[in-house]
Design a protein around this motif. Sequence first.
Motif, PDB file in Angstrom:
ATOM      1  N   LEU A   1       0.832  -1.201   0.000  1.00 55.31           N
ATOM      2  CA  LEU A   1       0.000   0.000   0.000  1.00 55.31           C
ATOM      3  C   LEU A   1       0.865   1.249   0.000  1.00 55.31           C
ATOM      4  O   LEU A   1       0.498   2.275  -0.588  1.00 55.31           O
ATOM      5  CB  LEU A   1      -0.918  -0.008   1.225  1.00 55.31           C
ATOM      6  CG  LEU A   1      -1.927   1.127   1.319  1.00 55.31           C
ATOM      7  CD1 LEU A   1      -2.889   1.102   0.138  1.00 55.31           C
ATOM      8  CD2 LEU A   1      -2.708   1.034   2.634  1.00 55.31           C
ATOM      9  N   GLU A   2       2.022   1.184   0.626  1.00 53.09           N
ATOM     10  CA  GLU A   2       2.920   2.340   0.684  1.00 53.09           C
ATOM     11  C   GLU A   2       3.494   2.678  -0.685  1.00 53.09           C
ATOM     12  O   GLU A   2       3.639   3.853  -1.036  1.00 53.09           O
ATOM     13  CB  GLU A   2       4.050   2.060   1.673  1.00 53.09           C
ATOM     14  CG  GLU A   2       4.981   3.239   1.896  1.00 53.09           C
ATOM     15  CD  GLU A   2       6.030   2.950   2.953  1.00 53.09           C
ATOM     16  OE1 GLU A   2       6.658   3.903   3.435  1.00 53.09           O
ATOM     17  OE2 GLU A   2       6.194   1.772   3.311  1.00 53.09           O
ATOM     18  N   SER A   3       3.841   1.664  -1.477  1.00 50.40           N
ATOM     19  CA  SER A   3       4.470   1.907  -2.780  1.00 50.40           C
ATOM     20  C   SER A   3       3.460   2.019  -3.923  1.00 50.40           C
ATOM     21  O   SER A   3       3.807   2.481  -5.012  1.00 50.40           O
ATOM     22  CB  SER A   3       5.466   0.791  -3.100  1.00 50.40           C
ATOM     23  OG  SER A   3       4.825  -0.473  -3.153  1.00 50.40           O
ATOM     24  N   LEU A   4       2.208   1.615  -3.687  1.00 45.54           N
ATOM     25  CA  LEU A   4       1.217   1.606  -4.762  1.00 45.54           C
ATOM     26  C   LEU A   4       0.964   2.986  -5.370  1.00 45.54           C
ATOM     27  O   LEU A   4       0.863   3.104  -6.604  1.00 45.54           O
ATOM     28  CB  LEU A   4      -0.088   0.986  -4.259  1.00 45.54           C
ATOM     29  CG  LEU A   4      -1.209   0.830  -5.281  1.00 45.54           C
ATOM     30  CD1 LEU A   4      -0.752   0.058  -6.507  1.00 45.54           C
ATOM     31  CD2 LEU A   4      -2.422   0.138  -4.639  1.00 45.54           C
ATOM     32  N   PRO A   5       0.839   4.077  -4.586  1.00 43.80           N
ATOM     33  CA  PRO A   5       0.620   5.375  -5.221  1.00 43.80           C
ATOM     34  C   PRO A   5       1.696   5.766  -6.234  1.00 43.80           C
ATOM     35  O   PRO A   5       1.395   6.379  -7.256  1.00 43.80           O
ATOM     36  CB  PRO A   5       0.583   6.342  -4.030  1.00 43.80           C
ATOM     37  CG  PRO A   5       0.082   5.510  -2.904  1.00 43.80           C
ATOM     38  CD  PRO A   5       0.722   4.167  -3.116  1.00 43.80           C
ATOM     39  N   SER A   6       2.961   5.421  -5.973  1.00 42.10           N
ATOM     40  CA  SER A   6       4.012   5.762  -6.937  1.00 42.10           C
ATOM     41  C   SER A   6       3.828   4.973  -8.222  1.00 42.10           C
ATOM     42  O   SER A   6       4.139   5.468  -9.324  1.00 42.10           O
ATOM     43  CB  SER A   6       5.396   5.487  -6.336  1.00 42.10           C
ATOM     44  OG  SER A   6       5.570   4.111  -6.060  1.00 42.10           O
ATOM     45  N   VAL A   7       3.316   3.748  -8.133  1.00 42.18           N
ATOM     46  CA  VAL A   7       3.017   2.960  -9.329  1.00 42.18           C
ATOM     47  C   VAL A   7       1.869   3.606 -10.097  1.00 42.18           C
ATOM     48  O   VAL A   7       1.903   3.700 -11.330  1.00 42.18           O
ATOM     49  CB  VAL A   7       2.671   1.513  -8.935  1.00 42.18           C
ATOM     50  CG1 VAL A   7       2.263   0.702 -10.163  1.00 42.18           C
ATOM     51  CG2 VAL A   7       3.859   0.846  -8.245  1.00 42.18           C
TER      52      VAL A   7
END
Length: 339
Positions: free
Chosen positions: A317-323
């Motif tokens: 969930l932490e890295s998903l926005p950057s994706v």
Amino acid sequence: MDYRKFLGKAESLVLPYLGGGTVDAASRRLRVTTPVAAGWWRFDVKGRDATAREPAGPEGLDALPRVRGHVWGTRLVREGAVAEPLELMPEEEPPRLAPVCARRWHDGTLLFDGVDFETEAEDAARRALEEGHPLCGIRSVPSSLRAAFGYALLDDASRALDIRFAPAEARGRVLSVAEGGRPQAEACLRRLRAEREAHQRTLAAREARAQARHLAMMDENARRLASGLLEQVHRRGAMNPRRQGGGHAPESDWVRAERALAGSGARLVAQRRLVGNQLEVTYAFMGERFLSIVDADSLQVVDAGICLAGADSEVTLESLPSVIREAIETDVLVVTRHA
């Protein structure tokens, strides 16, 4: 001097309230003690708590950055075909495709400020939209108006075809839609539907493989039971018990999800527990709302809510926005779960 007498001192602030449990001042986020209707309010602020006292007129807008574009529904379409939500719209809606001025509030929200003077371009675009014509051949149309026209075409086609879309999914094609008209809008939406269906087929195949592995494990357990080994497995489990799902209180789920999203600039909107120790998380990011399903303990992504070619479990969930940001900026975003 005894400073303790100042600690309980309250101040009065006029702030835009958009709903929910918080309101943003210039330098901090405040907890709203009692939710009220969305709008401009005068708040009594004491510490981190804000209590709405009475409705008020907007204050402090002139000092904020000005953003101009053209209105499409409740969004402001600005340069780069970016369609951002426009908050605190007036009771009397602006004309379709009208040029609008907004102000960027301290938390990044766009607040309606007023309707700008129109030119012949807006009237020509409205006539083309009403008559079903594309914008090709109409001169001196600003890029933001062309994009707003394209989104309006997509909106009309979306209702007719029953194919939902998010503006970020169509950003890279919206100017082509404006030039090509209704056929181009329908082609864009059908492409999105085809990609979503392909994504669903990928998910179904992955679930079938997981089910096959589960059945194989059940067979293996049955063989262990037959040979008397299952009792040993239970004893080892008793010495090293695994923590079961559901151990987190709802407040803990919210705090952990909010913290995971905050670093990327995403804002948690809602979350709820699902079966299988999973969380459904709804969040706002880059002017859109996204819905993802994650493991409640690790926040590992189970279903990103966007097409990741089956690689959902490789992100958190932490890295998903950057994706998501990269997908929007490279015009490959396909939303598979609409919030």
